[in-house]
Design an enzyme around this catalytic site. Structure first.
Site, PDB file in Angstrom:
ATOM      1  CG  LEU A 134      -1.849  -1.398   1.186  1.00 45.43           C
ATOM      2  CD1 LEU A 134      -2.718  -1.334   2.552  1.00 45.43           C
ATOM      3  CD2 LEU A 134      -2.820  -1.290   0.011  1.00 45.43           C
ATOM      4  CB  CYS A 135       4.303   1.711  -0.255  1.00 43.36           C
ATOM      5  SG  CYS A 135       5.258   1.916   1.441  1.00 43.36           S
ATOM      6  CG  HIS A 136       1.335   6.615  -1.671  1.00 38.81           C
ATOM      7  ND1 HIS A 136       0.892   6.494  -0.480  1.00 38.81           N
ATOM      8  CD2 HIS A 136      -0.039   6.990  -2.171  1.00 38.81           C
ATOM      9  CE1 HIS A 136      -0.413   6.646  -0.120  1.00 38.81           C
ATOM     10  NE2 HIS A 136      -1.090   6.987  -1.287  1.00 38.81           N
ATOM     11  CG  MET A 156       6.292   2.331   4.821  1.00 40.81           C
ATOM     12  SD  MET A 156       6.532   1.532   6.495  1.00 40.81           S
ATOM     13  CE  MET A 156       7.194  -0.045   6.084  1.00 40.81           C
ATOM     14  CD  GLU A 157       9.434   4.965   0.343  1.00 40.47           C
ATOM     15  OE1 GLU A 157       9.163   5.151   1.573  1.00 40.47           O
ATOM     16  OE2 GLU A 157       8.750   4.767  -0.477  1.00 40.47           O
ATOM     17  CG  ASP A 162      23.113 -14.070   0.572  1.00 44.78           C
ATOM     18  OD1 ASP A 162      23.084 -15.200   0.732  1.00 44.78           O
ATOM     19  OD2 ASP A 162      23.432 -13.415  -0.490  1.00 44.78           O
TER      20      ASP A 162
END
Lengths: 161, 161, 161, 161, 161, 161
Positions: free
Chosen positions: B74-76, B112-113, B127
């Site tokens: 739901l992020c723009h 969020m970024e 990893d």
């Protein structure tokens, strides 16, 4: 005792797995999203009618597992045969516990796919609740177990969580 | 006190930000990757000649920030104007601390970024070191601060870490 | 009366919109997924506890809207400010009707984003029900309305559906 | 008679196909794009010298088939061995009929890949002609046939179109 | 003597490789990035402490190899088992020579993956140095060798470079 | 005289452009694909009826321009307002010359987008002709010109090609 992704010159490379056997492999990872009790109650209530809060985070995790090789630079692209993400309310945290299980039949394992699914599901929970509380914290993402492959099975100590 | 991503029917939707002002926004997030002292020493030594271990994780974080809208449902999609990822050795953890700073000029913020950059950088460290130690744990990913936008600035309490 | 995406030599190109005004734009599209009454009943029942069937299709539509410029070769990448997908049970079809609304503030419109959201949501419904019935059909995807931009507003005739 | 993508708790998951046999599989899907006769004539004329209208839609369909697992949340990533998209002028519609054929050798089938190729090719046709006519409609996308796999072959009734 | 990607009607299609044998395949490609001696010296100096200039280009090449099927329209998605990119300072050019080696076990080869890795690594070098010199030129990208597959091995003439 | 993508510690970062003015920007790049005269003749003949060889390469270039920020690690995501790719037969090479023009209105320029479009179009030509001739070579990819932005306009010397 060396870093497998560095070649003899210390340069990061995608490891050559062409000589490894194609076998069934599975990995399980978990993580936690800790929030205030008030936020947890609001999510639990908001999720109730349609399940869309946890459902959205779950799908985000599943879809992210399929993007792992495009996100983690040195991961091999693998044909995943199963991705399952389960999100459980944890009253004691308080918050949610996220568990992802991934399977493939390939030359290398799916640990990163399981860990990526957990991470993106956790971030999606954060995104959906961040208007309520910005101090939500993602915690203790780790590998629970892996099976298959020459390096043998792995099982985390239970006290790791 | 409601979940902004759920509409009146409880369904998850991308929030309408079309009426919000376009302003300068910044977000900073951090996270930790905890490992055994032996693993930390091996990475620190292996990273020395070319910097490829930390450099790979840093780039993975930067590139992931640009994929946020494709990972978090739901992020723009936002035109990022800065992404900076710094990874610092933490002898006490032991392990590494990852810090991401993201900027945009847009109708909504980049929390969020920044969190996605930290998460993918952490996964990439995992990893590259997982052949040494599978019990590496990703810990305490949270938002440090955000500025810009109508909801005002935010600064995490220092004891959150 | 010409094809806007073909240049003077008949070659497909991304149209130059750099001289167009940046304005608020909106588009709404709908589509239908027709199935047997038995399939519809099974989905309606299966969706009941968690909402995961329709919720999955809805999210797939929202996420696909954000991928439009990577799917439709000559579409411009646009900063979407709203994506809403609503799926409604239609007893008469029988099946589901899907409606998507998309907004942006940009030099060009979001018709393709709305149509893509509907199409991928429809395909996801098909995917989740195909074990029950392979003859499910996707029908009548069209643009309901668009507003904003120099070419003016558009409203489909009501009998188009 | 149950929804294969929902687990015992009603939650959407990627189905475990790890125990299924790897076999040759093929799927064929079709769909229609209906437009006014005037629009059809303009496309047919515009397409003539270089073939770029239909060629663009065809390529978009082929490339979309390869993105299916990133668009449809619960689809498995599959190594496609053939994607063919054919677009035929249909004077009676009037408009175009789109047919996609996809092959793989894998644990599960490619129905969604064929349907996705048809859908995105149809949307691309819409995109290229929308300046001429906004009321273009995408119609009757369905699976024509599938072969391979334990569930057996499938052939749509001819009157389905 | 015909173009394998065109069908009998002259239309571009993804070739059917479903009947081809799954065999081990390898491809090696190289390319050059030519710049002024002053630019080369600045990169060589700037790269020294952390290796981030060449390391970034190397990673970009590795990650791009994994995106080949999404970039080259008619390429088959392949499970890569090795990607190695090496960038060497060439005083005589002056500039850098980039060499990529890719492996898979599949029905078709990885020439395009190796060439794509070289091309994107070269573009990334350009990106990092373009503030110093805009006249940097990417030169002589070609296939050095391929092995595996029915069409036999290939080795470029040494004077091709 | 420094490398703009390296911070004070020599670490690669996405440059902060948040304080730069949003202005109209354009970039043009070219490149060449050299092949034997026999291959050129076969492509020219094969391309004749439908234009699918050059049309496919052209579209691949246009679509790749939109992927630039996901391919070149430190590139900013930009809202492209125009992408035009033109491929011209060059009898003297022999082969094809590829020219890409890209526009945006943003804080930074589109040189990398134009160069990426040329590179991927060139690789696509290689892909479509590689069954005829593996020694095809991609040559002389460089920036022809850029306009807009504080650093001023740039025009390559004509003898650069």
């Amino acid at each position: 005792n060396s870093l497998s992704h560095l070649d003899a010159d210390g340069q990061a490379q995608m490891v050559d797995v062409s000589a490894k056997a194609v076998t069934a492999r599975q990995a399980i990872a978990i993580g936690k999203v800790r929030m205030s009790r008030e936020t947890l109650n609001t999510i639990a209530a908001g999720n109730a009618p349609k399940g869309d809060v946890l459902g959205t985070a779950r799908l985000a995790g599943i879809m992210a597992a399929k993007q792992t090789a495009h996100l983690i630079p040195l991961c091999h692209p693998l044909p995943l045969t199963k991705v399952k993400v389960v999100i459980t309310l944890d009253e004691d945290l308080p918050g949610y516990q996220i568990r992802a299980e991934v399977k493939t039949t390939a030359e290398t394992g799916v640990e990163m796919e399981a860990l990526t699914a957990v991470s993106i599901a956790a971030l999606t929970l954060y995104d959906m609740a961040k208007a309520l509380e910005k101090s939500i914290q993602i915690e203790q993402i780790y590998l629970v177990s892996k099976t298959g492959g020459k390096s043998g099975d792995y099982q985390a100590d239970t006290d790791a969580s």
